[in-house]
Scaffold this active site. Structure first.
Site, PDB file in Angstrom:
ATOM      1  N   VAL A 163      -2.439   8.671   6.359  1.00  0.00           N
ATOM      2  CA  VAL A 163      -3.569   8.446   5.452  1.00  0.00           C
ATOM      3  C   VAL A 163      -4.314   7.150   5.762  1.00  0.00           C
ATOM      4  CG1 VAL A 163      -2.725   9.841   3.514  1.00  0.00           C
ATOM      5  CG2 VAL A 163      -1.992   7.458   3.722  1.00  0.00           C
ATOM      6  N   ASP A 205       0.812  -1.215   0.000  1.00  0.00           N
ATOM      7  CA  ASP A 205       0.000   0.000   0.000  1.00  0.00           C
ATOM      8  C   ASP A 205       0.847   1.267   0.000  1.00  0.00           C
ATOM      9  OD1 ASP A 205       0.940  -0.453   2.595  1.00  0.00           O
ATOM     10  OD2 ASP A 205      -1.011  -0.282   3.575  1.00  0.00           O
ATOM     11  N   ASP A 253       6.718   4.013   3.320  1.00  0.00           N
ATOM     12  CA  ASP A 253       6.848   5.060   4.337  1.00  0.00           C
ATOM     13  C   ASP A 253       8.326   5.165   4.709  1.00  0.00           C
ATOM     14  OD1 ASP A 253       6.393   6.862   6.347  1.00  0.00           O
ATOM     15  OD2 ASP A 253       5.412   5.477   7.703  1.00  0.00           O
TER      16      ASP A 253
HETATM   17  P1  IMP Z   1       7.338   1.363   6.380  1.00  0.00           P
HETATM   18  O1  IMP Z   1       7.898   0.047   6.808  1.00  0.00           O
HETATM   19  O2  IMP Z   1       7.697   2.470   7.311  1.00  0.00           O
HETATM   20  O3  IMP Z   1       7.609   1.721   4.938  1.00  0.00           O
HETATM   21  O4  IMP Z   1       5.774   1.257   6.597  1.00  0.00           O
HETATM   22  C1  IMP Z   1       4.996   0.596   5.715  1.00  0.00           C
HETATM   23  C2  IMP Z   1       3.724   0.131   6.378  1.00  0.00           C
HETATM   24  O5  IMP Z   1       3.285   1.018   7.423  1.00  0.00           O
HETATM   25  C3  IMP Z   1       2.652   0.165   5.331  1.00  0.00           C
HETATM   26  O6  IMP Z   1       2.563  -1.073   4.645  1.00  0.00           O
HETATM   27  C4  IMP Z   1       1.425   0.516   6.119  1.00  0.00           C
HETATM   28  O7  IMP Z   1       0.800  -0.660   6.559  1.00  0.00           O
HETATM   29  C5  IMP Z   1       1.909   1.289   7.318  1.00  0.00           C
HETATM   30  N1  IMP Z   1       1.713   2.747   7.130  1.00  0.00           N
HETATM   31  C6  IMP Z   1       2.667   3.682   6.907  1.00  0.00           C
HETATM   32  N2  IMP Z   1       2.131   4.905   6.770  1.00  0.00           N
HETATM   33  C7  IMP Z   1       0.787   4.733   6.903  1.00  0.00           C
HETATM   34  C8  IMP Z   1      -0.328   5.634   6.855  1.00  0.00           C
HETATM   35  O8  IMP Z   1      -0.224   6.853   6.646  1.00  0.00           O
HETATM   36  N3  IMP Z   1      -1.548   5.082   7.064  1.00  0.00           N
HETATM   37  C9  IMP Z   1      -1.750   3.742   7.290  1.00  0.00           C
HETATM   38  N4  IMP Z   1      -0.736   2.865   7.335  1.00  0.00           N
HETATM   39  C10 IMP Z   1       0.516   3.354   7.151  1.00  0.00           C
HETATM   40 MG    MG Z   2      -0.316  -1.956   7.176  1.00  0.00          MG
END
Ligand code: IMP
Ligand code: MG
Length: 173
Positions: free
Chosen positions: A150, A97, A100
């Site tokens: 979001v 999705d 981040d």
């Molecule tokens: P990362 O490992 O920091 O890249 O985070 C990725 C995961 O965090 C995504 O697959 C989402 O499930 C969750 N995530 C990050 N930002 C958001 C947001 O704004 N809303 C909802 N879920 C988020």
């Molecule tokens: Mg998630």
């Protein structure tokens, strides 16, 4: 109280998905495409994408979560479903999705590489435009967003709001 505001509408998402599906049809025409979707957040994106892609495509899943229902706060990453994946020698498109911090997608990519796919690419619906220490980026992303939290179209806040038809920002008041 939480304040919810529209950010990306369902029509905008649908037209982006058509564009991405056309690229997939072109890039995977003679390959053995396996879409590995990351549950739960990629559910809407992957469901709409596979209905636009016309090349043969096998859908497989992994489930990733940052430990506990902490809302916007991040915990320890767990990956479920790796053992059941059948991707050796195949052409994998890992679909999530949102990119981040990049920690989830990077960890997943490394885990999938160990299963020796023929090729491995990454696709996310949303990617945050924020400074990052690592050079790792998804191969394709649908929309760039800022640092706002979001929800909707698969994305949750404390396991809620995944069913909203588009992407919305959520602010605590
Ligand atoms: P990362 O490992 O920091 O890249 O985070 C990725 C995961 O965090 C995504 O697959 C989402 O499930 C969750 N995530 C990050 N930002 C958001 C947001 O704004 N809303 C909802 N879920 C988020
Ligand atoms: Mg998630």
């Amino acid at each position: 109280m939480v304040k919810v505001k529209p950010l990306i509408g369902k029509e905008q998402i649908a037209s982006k998905i058509s564009e991405i599906a056309a690229e997939i049809d072109r890039d995977y025409a003679d390959l053995d495409l396996v879409i590995v979707m990351v549950l739960k957040g990629a559910i809407c994106f992957a469901a709409d994408l596979i209905r636009q892609v016309t090349v043969p495509c096998d859908l497989q899943t992994v489930q990733c979560s940052s430990y506990g229902a902490k809302g916007a706060e991040r915990g320890e990453l767990t990956i479920l479903g790796l053992d059941a994946l059948e991707i050796s020698g195949r052409d994998v498109l890992l679909v999530d999705d949102i990119f981040d911090s990049g920690h989830t997608l990077f960890a997943l990519q490394e885990a999938l590489k160990k299963k020796e796919p023929n090729s491995l690419k990454t696709l996310v619906l949303l990617s945050r435009k924020i400074p990052r220490r690592s050079d790792f980026r998804p191969d394709r992303s649908g929309f760039s967003i800022g640092s706002e939290f979001v929800i909707g179209y698969g994305l949750d806040y404390k396991e809620r709001f995944r069913g909203l038809p588009g992407i919305f920002t959520l602010e605590e008041e």
